[in-house]
Scaffold this motif. Structure first.
Motif, PDB file in Angstrom:
ATOM      1  N   PHE A 140      -4.121   3.537   6.508  1.00 60.71           N
ATOM      2  CA  PHE A 140      -4.916   3.285   5.303  1.00 60.71           C
ATOM      3  C   PHE A 140      -6.383   3.003   5.626  1.00 60.71           C
ATOM      4  CE2 PHE A 140      -0.541   2.067   4.512  1.00 60.71           C
ATOM      5  CZ  PHE A 140      -0.274   2.749   3.337  1.00 60.71           C
ATOM      6  N   GLY A 193      -7.390   0.752   0.869  1.00 63.52           N
ATOM      7  CA  GLY A 193      -5.949   0.849   0.674  1.00 63.52           C
ATOM      8  C   GLY A 193      -5.446   2.255   0.417  1.00 63.52           C
ATOM      9  N   LYS A 212       0.835  -1.209   0.000  1.00 62.83           N
ATOM     10  CA  LYS A 212       0.000   0.000   0.000  1.00 62.83           C
ATOM     11  C   LYS A 212       0.867   1.254   0.000  1.00 62.83           C
ATOM     12  CE  LYS A 212      -3.836  -2.390   2.187  1.00 62.83           C
ATOM     13  NZ  LYS A 212      -4.639  -2.577   3.391  1.00 62.83           N
TER      14      LYS A 212
END
Length: 181
Positions: free
Chosen positions: A153, A157, A20
């Motif tokens: 996050f 994501g 991510k």
């Protein structure tokens, strides 16, 4: 001409926080730069016998992709105070056969993260030891240690911490300058 920067993620986990982070970096390149994730999950474990024939099919495209990049960003978690085996394997695959390292002279940035407050400090510094041997000048400042990364996050994501987003954009600008020297 745009600078091509490869991004290598040291985690294979489907919901990897490091992936991510890497995705955020790729989506927010500095001016005149392109960032691209270089996959490492399909690389067979390095074996020096491969250098004498029978090289696994995944090695050549990986080596060529790394070689084509102007600089490399490593985004890694910490496993047992070091880098994950998959990342070390990728480093080994790229550094061989002896004398033909694709890492040679490429500027590097190390980004480490952890779900704890230690932020991958051990992995970050252990990786830097390998980079010295590979003749990859690593950017010293700003350092990037992301603690408690699981809080950064949303469920899709997306990076939700504005101060971290701003910090990472500044790091990318600094790295682009560093890599240009």
């Amino acid at each position: 001409m745009a600078k091509s920067i490869g991004v290598i993620v040291g985690s294979l986990r489907k919901e990897s926080f490091n992936r991510k982070v890497a995705n955020y970096l790729v989506k927010n390149p500095p001016a005149d730069c392109t960032l691209e994730i270089i996959e490492i999950g399909d690389l067979n474990l390095y074996n020096q016998d491969f250098d004498e024939g029978g090289t696994p099919a995944a090695y050549a495209p990986f080596r060529q992709k790394v070689k084509s990049m102007n600089a490399i960003i490593f985004v890694t978690p910490e496993y047992n105070r070091s880098v994950p085996g998959v990342l070390k394997n990728a480093i080994d695959v790229g550094s061989r056969p002896y004398g033909q390292s694709v890492w040679e002279g490429k500027p590097a940035l190390v980004v480490s993260s952890s779900i704890s407050g230690l932020s991958g400090f051990g992995a970050n510094h252990h990786l830097r030891q390998s980079l010295v041997f590979l003749n990859m000048p690593a950017m010293q400042q700003p350092e990037v240690y992301l603690a408690n990364v699981q809080e950064y996050f949303d469920e899709n994501g997306n990076l939700t911490k504005t101060e971290t987003a701003d910090f990472l954009k500044n790091v990318l600008r600094s790295f682009a300058d560093f890599a240009s020297r």
